[in-house]
Design an enzyme around this catalytic site. Structure first.
Site, PDB file in Angstrom:
ATOM      1  N   GLY A 163      20.588  42.547  -4.847  1.00 31.43           N
ATOM      2  CA  GLY A 163      19.877  41.291  -5.002  1.00 31.43           C
ATOM      3  C   GLY A 163      19.201  41.152  -6.351  1.00 31.43           C
ATOM      4  CB  SER A 164      15.888  39.714  -7.060  1.00 28.98           C
ATOM      5  OG  SER A 164      15.148  39.259  -8.164  1.00 28.98           O
ATOM      6  CB  CYS A 165      17.164  40.868 -12.286  1.00 23.81           C
ATOM      7  SG  CYS A 165      18.944  40.539 -12.411  1.00 23.81           S
TER       8      CYS A 165
END
Length: 611
Positions: free
Chosen positions: A67-69
């Site tokens: 998922g997210s950075c």
């Protein structure tokens, strides 16, 4: 090491150090952003098997992040406030969480050990949850199971805060790289170069390369540590060396007072945004930088963070970027240099998973909910593999369809891109995108699989009132605003339902010029710019709101953990129907139950939306 150790594993130390803790294992990757509360350390991804567990005092063992950075920012906050794990064990190469710990070590002189084990050794940990674990550099020892009231598993951290040496010769340095590393261009550039070189070493990159632009995701406020990093780099004289855009921030800078946002929180968010602007970044404030005029061209080497933007840039635009973690993005912006590895290289852009979609070949048989559901499913089975999707080119997906697919895909996958045969620019033939070096796996997608995804994303109880329709995760495009206006014409929104769109400043300006904002505001829709749904809570989401409806699979996944609300997922047209019609019944899309497909879902597939 203890005398009661039962198992000893030797792995690769990503971050050196010593710690003990209680083993908290899972076979499922975890996104720290949207999946872990940075203030408490609770795992809040309500779709994850570890939901409700706490990271403090644990040795977390997961295959990788996903998922997210922004997960690098969350682990940094957890380390700074003492709510994080004592150590982390991975099965696969993992850059985002590792980078967050590297930044903690380089800027704040603190870290936890991170170890990567061989798959067979990692698998042996999965049945040992609750055991006492001792980690020293790359060595992992499993001891006796801890009692619930044991204090023997508190953090024992012995990381040398003298920064790890950067070995000359591991990466070929240009004269400018060497000068930055030696401090000739200031402290911000020196520390940034150290961080870049440490990541290059982890990636196995032999040299650095120029990039033409950077998109910074680290400008959202996750807590005091995120602000401290930005202000420290600025105060050290940091200035970007390439054009740099900024991701969504944590507030709408022009409306936060009217929205009754806490002034203290707003002040921190403003200070964070200003620190990046002071370093020369542009206040674009969008999670969809591919909608800007500055979007990169095919083959252009860039450094983007923000998971959906990375996937879109690589897959749809054909630009080249790794999935850069928060803080590595600004380090690259301050130096203009990035590791030559990952999807920057042809061989690392090839697919090793073929996903065949059968039985859906007419665009009239699906609606826009098909693409996020398909992306969500493909992301779940792809893990870290790049997939190529076969069988949907005849549907002629739009760029907004591909945006929705990519955002959902990036929610569950750690892969930096996808291909769609006959649609995305590099996928002209199957042979053109298949890896020559990796084993190729093939799967097919059935309506049953997508039905399961629909059920996972619809968490609202039967008959639950929907109080909010959330649109724009990722940010709405001008085309989506125009389409929404068409759906709303001649209709009236119910008084008990709020509809809010998030979009960029640039898109809002274009839609204003086209008369669309005024038209939709007359219908009753509110607009929020600068921020995005993953950063929005109360009071924009009213305390009385029990359930939220969205057309974003990404938000339907993260939303329950972020907001504490139940969620309904549907198409854009269904969202408009829900806003307008008293007693509207939210059902599965017709394309999911067509051709005699048996309806088998929890709650009989019905969600009621009453005025």
């Amino acid at each position: 090491m203890t005398s009661d150790a039962k198992l000893i594993f030797q792995g690769t130390a990503y971050i050196n150090g010593q710690a003990t803790g209680i083993l908290l294992p899972s076979d499922e990757p975890l996104s720290f952003w949207g999946g872990v509360n940075p203030s408490t350390g609770e795992i809040v991804d309500r779709h994850h098997e570890l939901s409700g567990r706490y990271l403090q005092h644990s040795v977390l063992a997961i295959p990788s992040g996903r998922g997210s950075c922004s997960a690098s920012g969350v682990i940094l906050e957890l380390l700074r406030n003492g709510k994080g794990p004592n150590a982390i064990i991975f099965e696969r190469q993992e850059e985002i969480l590792t980078l967050g710990v590297m930044v903690a070590e380089e800027i704040f002189g603190m870290a936890i050990p991170i170890v990567r084990l061989l798959p067979g050794d990692f698998r042996k940990l999965l049945g040992l949850g609750g055991a006492r674990v001792e980690v020293r550099d790359g060595c992992v020892r499993i001891g006796k199971k801890c009692s619930k009231d044991s204090n023997s598993c508190s953090l024992v951290l012995a990381v040398d805060i003298d920064r790890p040496s950067i070995h000359a010769g591991s990466v070929n340095l240009s004269p400018i790289d060497q000068a930055m590393l030696e401090g000739a261009h200031g402290e911000a550039a020196r520390v940034s170069m150290r961080i870049i070189l440490r990541m290059a070493s982890l990636l196995g990159a032999k040299e650095l390369m120029d990039v033409s632009q950077v998109h910074v995701d680290g400008c959202l406020y996750t807590g005091p540590a995120s602000l401290a990093v930005a202000e420290t780099l600025r105060d050290w004289g940091g200035q970007v060396r390439v054009p740099t855009s900024l991701n969504s921030i944590s507030i709408d800078l022009t409306r936060w007072r009217a929205q009754e946002i806490d002034p203290v929180f707003a002040g921190h968010a403003q200070s964070l945004a200003q620190a990046y602007i002071d370093m020369g970044a542009q206040p674009t404030f969008t999670c969809a930088p591919y909608q800007l005029e500055s979007a990169p061209k095919f083959g252009e080497q860039v450094a983007w963070a923000e998971s959906n933007a990375v996937v879109y840039a690589n897959s749809v635009l054909g630009a080249r970027t790794m999935k850069y973690p928060d803080f590595l993005d600004i380090a690259i912006a301050l130096t203009g240099r990035a590791p030559r590895g990952g999807p920057h290289i042809d061989a690392n852009r090839r697919a090793s998973l073929v996903v065949t979609v059968a039985g859906i070949d007419d665009p009239r048989t699906v609606d826009d909910s098909f693409y996020p559901l398909l992306g969500y499913h493909v992301g779940s089975v792809a893990a870290n593999r790049i997939p190529v999707i076969v069988g949907i080119s005849s549907l002629v997906p739009t760029r907004d369809n591909l945006k929705a697919f990519g955002a959902a895909f990036a929610t569950l996958s750690s892969a930096p891109m996808f291909h769609i045969l006959g649609v995305t620019p590099e996928s002209t033939t199957l042979d053109a995108v298949l890896s020559k070096d990796l084993e190729i796996q093939s799967i097919s997608v059935s309506l049953d699989a997508l039905t399961s995804c629909w059920e996972q994303l619809n968490t609202a109880s039967p008959g639950q009132d929907v109080g909010l329709i959330s649109l724009g995760n990722p940010h709405f495009s001008l085309q989506e605003i125009r389409h929404l206006a068409q759906l709303c014409r001649g209709r009236q929104k119910g008084d008990a339902v709020t509809v809010i769109i998030t979009c960029s400043r640039a898109c809002y300006g274009l839609a204003t010029q086209a008369g669309l904002i005024k038209e939709l505001e007359k219908f009753g829709i509110q607009f929020v710019t600068d921020t995005c749904w993953c950063m929005i809570g109360e009071p924009i989401i009213l305390p009385s709101t029990k359930a939220i409806m969205t057309n974003s699979a990404k938000y339907a996944h993260y939303g329950p953990g972020i907001t504490g609300r139940q969620f309904v997922f549907g198409s854009l047209a269904q969202c408009v129907d829900s806003a307008c019609e008293a007693g509207f019944l939210q059902r599965k899309p017709l394309w999911l139950i067509s051709k005699g497909h048996e309806v088998r879902d929890k709650h009989q597939g019905i969600y009621r939306v009453d005025k």
